[in-house]
Scaffold this active site. Structure first.
Site, PDB file in Angstrom:
ATOM      1  N   LYS A 105       2.410   2.262  -5.126  1.00  0.00           N
ATOM      2  CA  LYS A 105       3.289   1.906  -6.245  1.00  0.00           C
ATOM      3  C   LYS A 105       2.593   2.088  -7.588  1.00  0.00           C
ATOM      4  O   LYS A 105       3.210   2.449  -8.578  1.00  0.00           O
ATOM      5  CB  LYS A 105       3.737   0.440  -6.135  1.00  0.00           C
ATOM      6  CG  LYS A 105       4.543   0.140  -4.904  1.00  0.00           C
ATOM      7  CD  LYS A 105       4.811  -1.347  -4.760  1.00  0.00           C
ATOM      8  CE  LYS A 105       3.599  -2.175  -4.449  1.00  0.00           C
ATOM      9  NZ  LYS A 105       2.997  -1.958  -3.122  1.00  0.00           N
ATOM     10  N   ASP A 122       0.819  -1.223   0.000  1.00  0.00           N
ATOM     11  CA  ASP A 122       0.000   0.000   0.000  1.00  0.00           C
ATOM     12  C   ASP A 122       0.850   1.268   0.000  1.00  0.00           C
ATOM     13  O   ASP A 122       0.451   2.283   0.559  1.00  0.00           O
ATOM     14  CB  ASP A 122      -0.973   0.019   1.198  1.00  0.00           C
ATOM     15  CG  ASP A 122      -1.773  -1.259   1.285  1.00  0.00           C
ATOM     16  OD1 ASP A 122      -2.249  -1.707   0.226  1.00  0.00           O
ATOM     17  OD2 ASP A 122      -1.891  -1.827   2.383  1.00  0.00           O
ATOM     18  N   GLN A 133       2.451  -5.816  -3.304  1.00  0.00           N
ATOM     19  CA  GLN A 133       2.705  -5.844  -1.853  1.00  0.00           C
ATOM     20  C   GLN A 133       4.024  -5.129  -1.537  1.00  0.00           C
ATOM     21  O   GLN A 133       4.540  -4.409  -2.370  1.00  0.00           O
ATOM     22  CB  GLN A 133       2.726  -7.279  -1.287  1.00  0.00           C
ATOM     23  CG  GLN A 133       1.378  -7.975  -1.298  1.00  0.00           C
ATOM     24  CD  GLN A 133       1.123  -8.701  -2.586  1.00  0.00           C
ATOM     25  OE1 GLN A 133       1.987  -9.358  -3.109  1.00  0.00           O
ATOM     26  NE2 GLN A 133      -0.077  -8.581  -3.102  1.00  0.00           N
ATOM     27  N   GLY A 181      -3.899  -4.058  -4.255  1.00  0.00           N
ATOM     28  CA  GLY A 181      -4.900  -3.098  -4.722  1.00  0.00           C
ATOM     29  C   GLY A 181      -4.190  -1.884  -5.279  1.00  0.00           C
ATOM     30  O   GLY A 181      -3.370  -1.286  -4.606  1.00  0.00           O
ATOM     31  N   HIS A 182      -4.445  -1.557  -6.528  1.00  0.00           N
ATOM     32  CA  HIS A 182      -3.796  -0.399  -7.135  1.00  0.00           C
ATOM     33  C   HIS A 182      -4.845   0.640  -7.481  1.00  0.00           C
ATOM     34  O   HIS A 182      -5.793   0.335  -8.197  1.00  0.00           O
ATOM     35  CB  HIS A 182      -3.091  -0.788  -8.446  1.00  0.00           C
ATOM     36  CG  HIS A 182      -1.932  -1.697  -8.238  1.00  0.00           C
ATOM     37  ND1 HIS A 182      -1.166  -2.169  -9.268  1.00  0.00           N
ATOM     38  CD2 HIS A 182      -1.408  -2.197  -7.116  1.00  0.00           C
ATOM     39  CE1 HIS A 182      -0.219  -2.937  -8.768  1.00  0.00           C
ATOM     40  NE2 HIS A 182      -0.348  -2.972  -7.471  1.00  0.00           N
TER      41      HIS A 182
END
Ligand code: IMP
Length: 447
Positions: A30, A27, A242, A54-55
């Site tokens: 990135k 988180d 991650q 999650g992006h």
């Protein structure tokens, strides 16, 4: 067979390959950096993890939330690759493809490639994730994302009950599903804590055959494709999922994910050797967060922690769980920066720190009365260590409208300098908000 291009036979740095990795517990934002760097590259490659990442990418007024597809899919003319080290839930891939298509993103069939070596997440993996995250044998829950990631990797390493993408297009696919269901049903019945509906091989086969048909235009040997691309001078961008402290070998084991999410995972997940990667960017949040169980030395279970959570909107993109928040742990980040061979760091969410009178940075730990400056390997020691803090001045000014470092208050510049010094790498990117325009590039990345 044609001779390899001369470039393939040269030494290091023959081709500019860049990798973006998280240096904390995930988180770190990135996805935003990958999105900014994507137009400078020909390929964007995800190489580990699955839909547990999650992006969030904001393009103009549009916000895209991706958990499986590389964020490169939003840039036309770039090939996005889900390489063999990723574990894929095909339903999720289709859902994200459909969502992007419905919002007008074009060329997905041509621009997204999925490795035939990638492992497939199947219904039993979700059931196992629910059943087995009841706690590490002598500790707390790992608090997995429940996306079947760990069980799928376990089957990959176990081999006898695994399904790779390429298997779905072979005549024995049906038989394989039947055999695995026969083996899994009694085990799942024994370990499930909820009412267990036995797996129905015919229904699973039908469902996954439909997934396979739908995704067939994307599936190929991505290792061969990427090696050829690297050898012929194409620019590759690797997108880590991650963070390094969740790395299965080098993180806060066993409170980690099941893949190599630190810099060491790039080659084994993608098949592209390290000699083609000449720039590694470590992504650091200006403070720390963690989701799920496990040690977190600088955690703030108080009003300051809540201040960071509120201002940073620290709730999981995938699970919406509130993230644990704390001060920046420069000992841990220095460790992961060294582990990843990081050349530069990107400092994210710096704007969140505005309004604090003082900011603390962890520069050492106390372990059993001794001061240490390395990150201990064992989880018991990681739990025991007490952070030793250095205090730096905070700033009141809002940073979200700053577009260059010259607009920053002195205290913010000093904070960046100190972080860079402690981590041991130059700052080449600073983010002051979720928008693309709220990103300041400096040093090597600015050119
Ligand atoms: P898993 O990857 O679902 O097996 O979860 C293992 C641990 O990694 C849990 O603590 C999760 O919260 C954490 N985790 C997995 N993916 C992410 C991520 O993308 N961001 C933050 N934490 C993650």
């Amino acid at each position: 067979m044609a001779a390899l291009p001369a470039r393939a036979l040269q030494g290091n740095n023959a081709v500019p390959g860049t990798c973006v990795i998280g240096l904390q517990w995930g988180d770190e934002a990135k996805g935003k950096i990958v999105d900014i760097l994507t137009p400078r590259n020909d390929f964007v490659v995800r190489y580990q993890g699955g839909a547990n990442a999650g992006h969030t990418v904001k393009v103009g007024a549009e916000v895209y939330k991706l958990s499986l597809l590389p964020s490169g899919v939003l840039t036309p003319g770039v090939t996005s690759v889900i390489a063999g080290g990723v574990v894929i839930n095909p339903a999720k891939a289709i859902e994200e493809l459909d969502e992007l298509a419905s919002r007008g993103v074009q060329g997905l069939e041509r621009n997204l490639k999925i490795s035939d070596r990638a492992h497939v997440i199947l219904p039993w993996h979700f059931a196992e994730d629910r059943a087995l995250d009841g706690g590490v044998a002598d500790g707390e829950n790992i608090g997995t994302t429940q996306r079947g990631i760990g069980p799928c990797y376990r089957d990959k390493v176990g081999r006898s009950q695994a399904v790779r993408f390429g298997d779905m297009y072979r005549p024995k696919f049906r038989e394989r599903i039947e055999n695995i269901c026969a083996a899994k049903n009694p085990v799942l019945a024994a370990i499930s804590r909820e009412k267990f509906e036995p797996l129905d091989p015919a229904a699973i086969y039908k469902q996954y055959q439909a997934f396979a048909d739908r995704l067939a235009p994307h599936v190929c040997d991505t290792t061969e494709m990427l090696l050829t691309a690297a050898e012929s001078g194409k620019r590759l961008l690797f997108e880590g999922a991650q963070g390094s402290l969740l790395d299965v070998d080098h993180g806060t084991y066993p409170y980690v994910t099941s893949s190599n999410s630190s810099g060491v995972g790039i080659s084994n997940g993608s098949g592209v050797p390290a000699k083609y990667i000449n720039k590694i960017i470590g992504v650091v949040k200006a403070y720390s967060t963690r989701v799920g169980g496990g040690p977190f030395p600088t955690e703030l279970d108080n009003a300051t922690g809540q201040y960071l959570r509120d201002r940073g909107n620290e709730y999981g993109t995938v699970t919406r769980r509130p993230r644990r928040c704390g001060w920046l742990d420069a000992v841990a980040v220095r460790y992961t920066a060294r582990l990843g061979g990081v050349d530069a760091i990107a400092v994210m969410l710096l704007d969140v720190l505005s309004g604090l009178d003082e900011i603390l940075i962890c520069t050492a730990y106390e372990l059993d009365g001794q001061r240490i400056t390395h990150f201990p390997a064992h989880v018991d020691d990681q739990r025991k260590i007490k952070p030793v803090y250095e205090s730096v001045a905070g700033w009141k000014e809002d940073l979200t409208a700053c577009r260059s470092l010259t607009e920053f208050p002195d205290a913010a510049l000093k904070y960046l300098d100190r972080v860079s010094e402690l981590v041991g790498a130059p700052v080449e990117l600073v983010s002051v908000g979720p928008g693309r325009e709220q990103t300041i590039l400096t040093g090597g990345l600015a050119t």
